[in-house]
Motif scaffolding. Structure first.
Motif, PDB file in Angstrom:
ATOM      1  N   ASN A  41      64.570  86.377  28.465  1.00  0.00           N
ATOM      2  CA  ASN A  41      64.206  85.659  27.231  1.00  0.00           C
ATOM      3  C   ASN A  41      64.939  86.181  26.010  1.00  0.00           C
ATOM      4  OD1 ASN A  41      62.443  83.990  28.586  1.00  0.00           O
ATOM      5  ND2 ASN A  41      60.644  85.227  28.130  1.00  0.00           N
ATOM      6  N   SER A  85      56.591  85.351  35.001  1.00  0.00           N
ATOM      7  CA  SER A  85      55.836  84.535  34.057  1.00  0.00           C
ATOM      8  C   SER A  85      56.745  84.200  32.869  1.00  0.00           C
ATOM      9  CB  SER A  85      54.590  85.291  33.576  1.00  0.00           C
ATOM     10  OG  SER A  85      54.964  86.456  32.864  1.00  0.00           O
ATOM     11  N   ASP A  87      56.611  84.873  29.808  1.00  0.00           N
ATOM     12  CA  ASP A  87      56.855  85.999  28.896  1.00  0.00           C
ATOM     13  C   ASP A  87      57.433  87.224  29.617  1.00  0.00           C
ATOM     14  OD1 ASP A  87      54.692  87.074  30.255  1.00  0.00           O
ATOM     15  OD2 ASP A  87      53.442  87.346  28.469  1.00  0.00           O
ATOM     16  N   GLU A  88      57.716  87.100  30.906  1.00  0.00           N
ATOM     17  CA  GLU A  88      58.336  88.133  31.746  1.00  0.00           C
ATOM     18  C   GLU A  88      57.473  89.376  31.939  1.00  0.00           C
ATOM     19  OE1 GLU A  88      62.115  88.785  29.809  1.00  0.00           O
ATOM     20  OE2 GLU A  88      62.857  86.825  30.439  1.00  0.00           O
ATOM     21  N   SER A  89      56.186  89.311  31.618  1.00  0.00           N
ATOM     22  CA  SER A  89      55.317  90.477  31.762  1.00  0.00           C
ATOM     23  C   SER A  89      54.604  90.517  33.110  1.00  0.00           C
ATOM     24  CB  SER A  89      54.280  90.504  30.637  1.00  0.00           C
ATOM     25  OG  SER A  89      53.363  89.439  30.801  1.00  0.00           O
TER      26      SER A  89
END
Length: 114
Positions: A41, A85, A87-89
């Motif tokens: 992102n 996800s 948000d890459e978390s």
């Protein structure tokens, strides 16, 4: 810069070049294959799956867009097929083996540098 996959070395690796085609260089190298390359992102890293650990394993890795240190984000042996996800978390990890049914795990990406 332009980023692309190439099998110029006999192995699927990630490369970059200047827009004019000059300054071509491999960002990954070795006797392993990479696939499913995606830009993070923040546009500072690539995520990709790789057989770097073993020809029998398929793991998710993260690496700066300039190349350099790769970080393995999956844990354990087997074929990991990961979806991050938005948000890459968090990640969904579909883990498969040749001798038993696949499993799906949900969790945070691990962070082991290589």
């Amino acid at each position: 810069r332009i980023y692309f996959g190439s099998e110029a070395t006999g192995w699927a690796q990630l490369w970059s070049t200047a827009a004019d085609g000059g300054d071509r260089r491999a960002l990954t190298s070795g006797k392993f294959e990479i696939s499913d390359v995606a830009l993070s992102n923040d546009k500072q890293s690539f995520y990709f799956h790789s057989s770097e650990t073993s020809a029998f394993d398929h793991d998710l890795w993260k690496m700066p867009i300039s190349g350099g240190t790769r970080t393995k984000l999956t844990v354990g042996e087997g074929g990991h097929q990961v979806v991050l996800s938005p948000d890459e978390s968090q990640m969904a990890d579909a883990l498969s083996f040749v001798n038993r049914p696949g499993e799906i795990f949900l969790g945070r990406p691990a962070a082991k540098g290589v």
